[in-house]
Write an enzyme that holds these catalytic residues in place. Structure first.
Site, PDB file in Angstrom:
ATOM      1  N   GLY A  36     -48.769  54.960  -5.188  1.00  0.00           N
ATOM      2  CA  GLY A  36     -47.836  55.730  -6.124  1.00  0.00           C
ATOM      3  C   GLY A  36     -47.125  56.753  -4.980  1.00  0.00           C
ATOM      4  N   ASN A  37     -46.774  57.630  -5.770  1.00  0.00           N
ATOM      5  CA  ASN A  37     -45.868  58.752  -4.962  1.00  0.00           C
ATOM      6  C   ASN A  37     -46.124  59.868  -5.803  1.00  0.00           C
ATOM      7  OD1 ASN A  37     -43.865  58.950  -7.137  1.00  0.00           O
ATOM      8  ND2 ASN A  37     -43.157  56.832  -6.330  1.00  0.00           N
ATOM      9  N   ARG A  38     -45.590  61.055  -5.212  1.00  0.00           N
ATOM     10  CA  ARG A  38     -45.914  62.569  -5.659  1.00  0.00           C
ATOM     11  C   ARG A  38     -44.968  62.924  -6.927  1.00  0.00           C
ATOM     12  NH1 ARG A  38     -49.116  64.805  -1.861  1.00  0.00           N
ATOM     13  NH2 ARG A  38     -48.965  63.966   0.385  1.00  0.00           N
ATOM     14  N   ALA A 105     -39.184  58.026 -10.057  1.00  0.00           N
ATOM     15  CA  ALA A 105     -39.433  57.412  -8.465  1.00  0.00           C
ATOM     16  C   ALA A 105     -40.180  56.231  -8.398  1.00  0.00           C
ATOM     17  CB  ALA A 105     -40.302  58.811  -7.688  1.00  0.00           C
TER      18      ALA A 105
END
Length: 229
Positions: A36-38, A105
């Site tokens: 995943g990402n932030r 994102a």
């Protein structure tokens, strides 16, 4: 002042259908782990809320996010987890949409063969084979009608304008919103953001650090200007 006056009219986007993607995507490694990402989804959610207040019918396709969302009769929230799920929901709605805003994102890669069981820790290093995820904005950019508007986001750490222009051209966008995590209190996780807007005609608009609610208004103002040309 122009933008402030613009938002006095609550029917500016009446009869318009706006689709917004927001948040991260989670790509499964096994049943309990993911890539995943932030991203928090804050920017896309603020855009969805403000567009609904202006009379638009908004479909918000939201990846995993804990951000609260304003309840509004014109705002429909569709929860997804992976990039493929997000693309599936976008394509279902594609034909009725007047404006796409790709604020999510989306993970660029996913695990080629996620494990169906939890992967146990061993003394051997774990290797993951990754494959490309579908590019949602590119898919829509190749097939959108001439009367449909496409807006993207570019979060970059270097060569901001060059990378944004490349993405804008490749994905057939009308303008792209640029920002960088190198600006203090901007981008992922913050309630504020500092953006620049790069139009396909080469115009660049730069804005000061603002709350994401105010940034959403700036972006929607630019979309309205496009519709009036």
């Amino acid at each position: 002042e122009i933008v402030k006056d613009f938002f006095k009219d609550s029917n500016l986007f009446c009869q318009k259908n706006i689709l917004i993607t927001a948040g991260p995507t989670y790509e499964a490694i096994d049943p309990v782990r993911f890539i995943g990402n932030r991203s928090s989804g804050k920017m896309g959610i603020r855009l969805a809320e403000e567009a609904a207040k202006l009379g638009a019918h908004v479909d918000l396709i939201l990846g995993p996010s804990n951000e609260s969302i304003l309840s509004h009769s014109l705002l429909n929230v569709i929860r997804v987890e992976s990039a493929q799920q997000m693309l599936d929901e976008v394509t279902k709605l594609q034909s009725k949409i007047d404006c796409f805003i790709f604020a999510a994102a989306v993970a660029d890669y996913k695990v080629e063969s996620p494990s169906q069981e939890k992967i146990k820790k061993t003394e051997i290093n774990l290797e993951l084979h990754l494959t490309k995820n579908p590019d949602i904005a590119l898919t829509i950019g190749k097939s959108k009608r001439s009367d449909q508007i496409s807006i993207g986001f570019a979060l970059e750490t270097e060569n901001l304008f060059e990378n944004a222009k490349s993405k804008l051209d490749k994905k057939n966008m009308d303008f792209i919103v640029m920002n960088t995590p190198k600006v203090k209190n901007s981008a992922f996780g913050f309630d504020t953001n500092q953006i620049s807007i790069y139009h396909k005609d080469g115009r660049i608009l730069e804005f000061e650090l603002k709350t994401k609610k105010e940034v959403a208004k700036d972006i929607l103002h630019e979309i309205y200007q496009l519709q009036c040309r």
